[in-house]
Enzyme design. Structure first.
Site, PDB file in Angstrom:
ATOM      1  N   LYS A 163      -7.139   8.061  10.023  1.00 40.40           N
ATOM      2  CA  LYS A 163      -6.020   7.215   9.587  1.00 40.40           C
ATOM      3  C   LYS A 163      -5.321   7.901   8.428  1.00 40.40           C
ATOM      4  CE  LYS A 163      -8.049   2.662  10.636  1.00 40.40           C
ATOM      5  NZ  LYS A 163      -7.105   2.199  11.671  1.00 40.40           N
ATOM      6  N   ARG A 193     -13.646  -1.416  20.107  1.00 34.84           N
ATOM      7  CA  ARG A 193     -13.922  -1.785  21.501  1.00 34.84           C
ATOM      8  C   ARG A 193     -15.173  -1.076  22.027  1.00 34.84           C
ATOM      9  NH1 ARG A 193      -8.030   0.120  23.170  1.00 34.84           N
ATOM     10  NH2 ARG A 193      -7.759  -0.544  21.019  1.00 34.84           N
TER      11      ARG A 193
HETATM   12  N1  BES Z   1      -9.713  -1.584  12.605  1.00 35.83           N
HETATM   13  C1  BES Z   1      -8.528  -1.170  13.261  1.00 35.83           C
HETATM   14  C2  BES Z   1      -7.526  -2.311  13.463  1.00 35.83           C
HETATM   15  C3  BES Z   1      -6.964  -2.907  12.220  1.00 35.83           C
HETATM   16  C4  BES Z   1      -5.775  -2.446  11.696  1.00 35.83           C
HETATM   17  C5  BES Z   1      -7.596  -3.963  11.585  1.00 35.83           C
HETATM   18  C6  BES Z   1      -5.245  -2.997  10.556  1.00 35.83           C
HETATM   19  C7  BES Z   1      -7.068  -4.533  10.436  1.00 35.83           C
HETATM   20  C8  BES Z   1      -5.881  -4.040   9.928  1.00 35.83           C
HETATM   21  C9  BES Z   1      -8.872  -0.605  14.639  1.00 35.83           C
HETATM   22  O1  BES Z   1     -10.101   0.035  14.715  1.00 35.83           O
HETATM   23  C10 BES Z   1      -7.833   0.412  14.991  1.00 35.83           C
HETATM   24  O2  BES Z   1      -7.764   1.399  14.314  1.00 35.83           O
HETATM   25  N2  BES Z   1      -7.073   0.144  16.044  1.00 35.83           N
HETATM   26  C11 BES Z   1      -6.059   1.031  16.483  1.00 35.83           C
HETATM   27  C12 BES Z   1      -6.204   1.183  17.980  1.00 35.83           C
HETATM   28  C13 BES Z   1      -5.346   2.273  18.561  1.00 35.83           C
HETATM   29  C14 BES Z   1      -5.813   3.630  18.089  1.00 35.83           C
HETATM   30  C15 BES Z   1      -5.404   2.181  20.069  1.00 35.83           C
HETATM   31  C16 BES Z   1      -4.716   0.423  16.117  1.00 35.83           C
HETATM   32  O3  BES Z   1      -4.574  -0.802  16.202  1.00 35.83           O
HETATM   33  O4  BES Z   1      -3.842   1.164  15.707  1.00 35.83           O
HETATM   34 MN    MN Z   2     -10.015   2.039  14.119  1.00 36.91          MN
END
Ligand code: BES
Ligand code: MN
Ligand code: ZN
Length: 513
Positions: free
Chosen positions: A287, A361
């Protein structure tokens, strides 16, 4: 936590540091007329019936959550009166909603940080109202200052203002069974919910999967809940490729915790599954800065499941509840899972990892497949799963997806009943093909649009045949980055705890599924 008692005594006679009263806007009034809410008649009398006028003079509007402090008149044994806004006065013969009372109790309790004892003279008509005020007070008084060593004013005293010490609910009937039960329920749920908030707020260097598992183990022991912890060796032996794959890059090994609360009178069995990523850096699909500062909150689902199972045990609910905490830390390193790797999941299916940041997931898929082996009457998973769900529903509402429309509606109703904002979301079949992988059975990513639904569709494939399942994506409401409101603090909110507890209660009563 704040201690809570019930009392029939009148507000003027209570020796406390403050008396809380409710103030509402008169409906249809254009002049912004205020009215003191029922329950505070005696306080108003001590103001010669002019409390509403005094508040208007001070600029109060009666808006929800507004707090106005004023010195008490000589007729009161407490020095301070705190008026909390309740919003519009309900139509004739209608009462204030439970959620209005909960929020008012919360806003008032938070404003009373640093105070010893307060009496709450809010409009409590029945036991349910008393429970709502109690819950609001106990949740609103919450603060997390375990890591504050120096007070803001620099006077050398450790920590900030302590939460309100004692709350007395006035006008409530202490000997009435229903009142007592409502307040006991509110206390158990609020205490466990606040514990979930503590876990979410605890920095990730102090809460890795092993530490979280240890907390769960201790609590389970205290409340007669059976607990089983699978460490990395047991996970490898069991073939939990999803959980191991996500945890592979971390110096802290993953865990799968199973909490089993059983009641001898249970007719039904619920399984709750929580995403417990103690820190989500994104892994090799790292990230960017600006997106990882709050990622300690990525175990909020597991915290909610943990709290709900303990609350179910404390409330002696006549239902079996199994909680699964899928715990891992998502980090990049030489041993981390790479984009392009294929994981062999617990179910035997293979997953091509195209983005290591879609890790939730993966851990959930293993835990859901495992939970399915007990053939529970329903599985509900809770996860801070996608940014897409935040985009869709904002930061106060969680999305509900399900393989059963009636169950999805039931979960939505349960959420509304307890004052949690939620909204049903679809699982459109056509989005499945976006996750087709040339190499494995499925990829962990699909189309960008509808990312929350894509994640839901992924999970659906790991639910055992014929099992009713719902998925709560709490990415929005789990962590409050803005200012506190109502009974919701900054930081960890305890999202979904109350909905899960309500689902367990409804199932115990035979009113669900
Ligand atoms: N933990 C994150 C989702 C999240 C984002 C929770 C902001 C709380 C606040 C999750 O693991 C994630 O990174 N999801 C990605 C998925 C994508 C790579 C398909 C997302 O939502 O960008
Ligand atoms: Mn994530
Ligand atoms: Zn995540």
């Amino acid at each position: 936590m704040t201690a809570l008692t019930l009392s029939t005594s009148a507000a003027p006679g209570l020796r406390a540091d403050a008396i809380v009263v409710g103030v509402a806007k008169v409906t249809g009034s254009t002049s912004g007329d205020l009215v003191v809410a029922p329950g505070a008649e005696a306080v108003d009398k001590a103001f010669d019936g002019r409390l509403a006028d005094v508040l208007e003079t001070l600029g109060a509007s009666g808006g929800e959550g507004e707090v106005t402090k004023l010195p008490a008149p000589s007729g009161l044994k407490s020095p301070l009166v705190l008026a909390v806004g309740l919003g519009a006065l309900p139509e004739k013969n209608a009462s204030f909603s439970a959620e209005t009372l909960r929020r008012a109790g919360g806003a008032a309790a938070r404003a009373l940080a640093g105070t010893g004892k307060a009496g709450f003279a809010l409009p409590v008509e029945d036991a349910a109202d008393a429970g709502a005020v109690a819950e609001g007070v106990l949740l609103g008084a919450y603060s997390f200052d375990a890591y504050k060593e120096i007070a803001k004013n620099g006077n050398g005293a450790k920590k900030g203002k302590a939460p309100l010490v004692e709350a007395v609910l006035l006008g409530a009937k202490p000997r009435d069974k229903a009142f007592k039960a409502a307040v006991e329920r509110a206390t158990a749920v609020s205490e466990e919910l606040n514990r979930a908030r503590d876990l979410v707020n605890t920095p990730p260097n102090d809460l890795d999967p092993e530490a979280f598992a240890a907390v769960a183990q201790a609590a389970a022991k205290e409340h007669g809940i059976k607990v089983q912890v699978l460490d990395e060796k047991a996970l490898a032996k069991g073939g939990y490729g999803g959980i191991l794959g996500v945890g592979a890059g971390s110096a802290s090994a993953p865990r799968l915790v199973k909490l089993s609360y059983t009641s001898s009178k249970a007719k039904k069995h619920l399984a709750f599954v929580g995403k417990g990523i103690t820190y989500d850096s994104g892994g090799i699909s790292l990230k960017p800065a600006g997106h990882n500062e709050t990622m300690k909150c990525d175990m909020s689902g597991a915290a909610a499941v943990f709290a709900a199972v303990v609350a179910a045990a404390r409330l002696n609910l006549q239902v079996n509840v199994t909680g699964w905490l899928a715990l891992a830390e998502n980090m990049p390193s030489g041993s981390a899972t790479r984009p392009g790797d294929v994981l062999r999941m617990y179910s035997g299916r293979t997953v091509e990892v195209l983005n290591t940041d879609a890790e939730g997931r993966l851990v959930l898929a293993d835990a859901i497949a495992k939970a399915s082996e007990d053939t529970p009457d329903a599985i509900v998973d809770v996860a801070t799963l996608t940014g897409a769900m935040m985009m869709a529903l904002g930061n106060r509402t969680f999305g509900i997806m399900s393989n059963d429309d009636a169950f999805r509606s039931a979960v939505h109703e349960a959420a509304e009943e307890v004052g949690e904002a939620a909204w049903p979301m679809p699982l459109p079949d056509h989005l499945r093909k976006g996750m087709d992988s040339p190499t494995a059975d499925i990829a962990n990513m699909g189309e960008r649009y509808g990312g929350g639904l894509v994640a839901g569709l992924f999970l659906k494939e790991f639910v055992g045949e014929g099992i009713t399942w719902a998925h709560l994506d709490i990415a929005g409401p789990a962590f409050n980055e803005q200012g506190p409101f109502g009974y919701t603090p900054k930081g960890g909110t305890g999202s979904a705890v109350r909905t899960l507890v309500r689902l367990a209660e409804l199932t115990a009563a035979g009113d669900l599924g």
